[in-house]
Design an enzyme around this catalytic site. Structure first.
Site, PDB file in Angstrom:
ATOM      1  N   HIS A 189     -13.031  -1.495  -7.469  1.00  0.00           N
ATOM      2  CA  HIS A 189     -14.241  -0.672  -7.625  1.00  0.00           C
ATOM      3  C   HIS A 189     -13.955   0.822  -7.463  1.00  0.00           C
ATOM      4  O   HIS A 189     -14.805   1.657  -7.767  1.00  0.00           O
ATOM      5  CB  HIS A 189     -15.344  -1.131  -6.660  1.00  0.00           C
ATOM      6  CG  HIS A 189     -15.145  -0.751  -5.228  1.00  0.00           C
ATOM      7  ND1 HIS A 189     -16.159  -0.844  -4.294  1.00  0.00           N
ATOM      8  CD2 HIS A 189     -14.067  -0.288  -4.540  1.00  0.00           C
ATOM      9  CE1 HIS A 189     -15.721  -0.462  -3.112  1.00  0.00           C
ATOM     10  NE2 HIS A 189     -14.454  -0.116  -3.239  1.00  0.00           N
ATOM     11  N   ASP A 247       0.852  -1.190   0.000  1.00  0.00           N
ATOM     12  CA  ASP A 247       0.000   0.000   0.000  1.00  0.00           C
ATOM     13  C   ASP A 247       0.886   1.236   0.000  1.00  0.00           C
ATOM     14  O   ASP A 247       2.105   1.141   0.108  1.00  0.00           O
ATOM     15  CB  ASP A 247      -0.957   0.004   1.200  1.00  0.00           C
ATOM     16  CG  ASP A 247      -2.302   0.644   0.872  1.00  0.00           C
ATOM     17  OD1 ASP A 247      -2.312   1.672   0.160  1.00  0.00           O
ATOM     18  OD2 ASP A 247      -3.341   0.131   1.315  1.00  0.00           O
TER      19      ASP A 247
END
Length: 336
Positions: A244, A198
């Site tokens: 998404h 990340d």
């Protein structure tokens, strides 16, 4: 237009006040000042939360009419199961999720911009993309982490109930946030090792979280952007509620990085909502509009997932529903 239609549209439109009321109660921490079976007056709750008795009473009256809190005959307020979930110390507390929306509620003023232009409303209202804004406001990071856990945390065990990770030696959680998902999988599969990837402002929170679970020696945390690369070294790559956030073009960029490093027998695992066909109600459709307005992404249908996977060099090998709103889309590399 008849009375029935007017009243139904009124209820839908003024539902904005209900969402805002939940966010306000969470921000004030009202639920923390009530213990189940020990109702409190609006005056007591106002004094405890630094608010005014009259306006707070009216807010709680609205919430009670929708099953959040309940007003007693003495004009005091007690908990229901829904309002108790807003306590900070509740198991799987939802307070952070409501606080998260409270802090950025103005974004909904940008929905018309998103529909007119195809660009996120967030960018219009706040002047920059959502994730850049969060990175520049460190106070929002922990709230975002906790808020995402509030909204999606219950999906973890539903996922583990239906999907067998046996045979995965190293699981890479791409965009893994604070490590709550990867930590749960590693605890369920003690022979597995983990890799969390990340951005730098998130990685430290992940290291701390995984360390608190006693998993530091089994999980490596790497910093970087999945738009630039995805780390090698895993035999399964997991994306939960990541794709998404992004357009098809952006997702192809991410997945092609993954395709370059995934082994021939590796697994791509995407955990997200699948938008059903037809006119039936589905929370996935609300999530879809949220994605359009916040980061500029979308929730996808099964056909859209198949096409996305194929264009990135993967075959959609299985689609496993869970007891929650998400399914697990498994992809296998297509031989070149």
């Amino acid at each position: 237009m008849g009375q029935r239609e007017t009243e139904q549209l009124n209820e839908i439109l003024f539902g904005t006040s209900l969402a805002s009321a939940i966010c306000t109660a969470a921000e004030l921490g009202v639920a923390d000042h009530i213990r189940r079976g020990l109702p409190r007056s609006a005056r007591h709750l106002a004094e405890s939360t630094g608010s005014l008795e009259g306006p707070l009473y009216r807010l709680l009256r609205l919430l009670a009419s929708h099953g959040l809190f309940t007003e007693t005959s003495e004009g005091e307020f007690d908990h229901t199961a829904l309002s108790e979930a807003l306590r900070t110390d509740a198991d799987g507390s939802y307070r952070a999720a409501a606080q998260m929306f409270h802090r950025i509620f103005a974004v909904w003023s940008g929905l018309d911009h998103a529909v007119r232009t195809g660009q996120p409303g967030f960018d219009k209202i706040y002047g920059k993309p959502a994730f850049d804004y969060v990175a520049e406001h460190p106070d929002l990071g922990p709230i975002l982490d906790a808020g995402m856990s509030s909204i999606h945390g219950y999906e973890t065990w539903a996922m583990l109930d239906v999907y067998d990770f046996s045979g995965v030696k190293v699981l890479a959680d791409i965009g893994g946030g604070n490590g709550s998902l990867l930590g749960a999988v590693l605890q369920q599969y003690p022979q597995m090792r983990g890799l969390l990837f990340d951005r730098d402002h998130v990685a430290e929170r992940a290291r701390r979280s995984l360390g608190e679970r006693g998993l530091s020696d089994r999980c490596e945390v790497l910093e970087g952007s999945f738009f630039e690369s995805v780390p090698a070294g895993a035999d399964a790559y997991l994306f939960r509620h990541i794709l998404h956030d992004w357009t098809d073009e952006q997702c192809l960029q991410i997945l092609r990085h993954c395709r370059r490093v995934i082994p021939a027998q590796g697994r791509l695992l995407v955990v997200e909502c699948i938008v059903p066909a037809g006119n039936g109600r589905s929370i996935s459709k609300e999530f879809d509009i949220t994605m359009m307005n916040f980061p500029g992404g979308l929730e996808r249908t099964e056909a859209q997932f198949r096409a996305l996977f194929a264009n990135a060099g993967f075959e959609l090998s299985s689609l496993t529903p869970t007891a929650t709103m998400v399914s697990i889309a498994e992809g296998r590399p297509i031989s070149r």
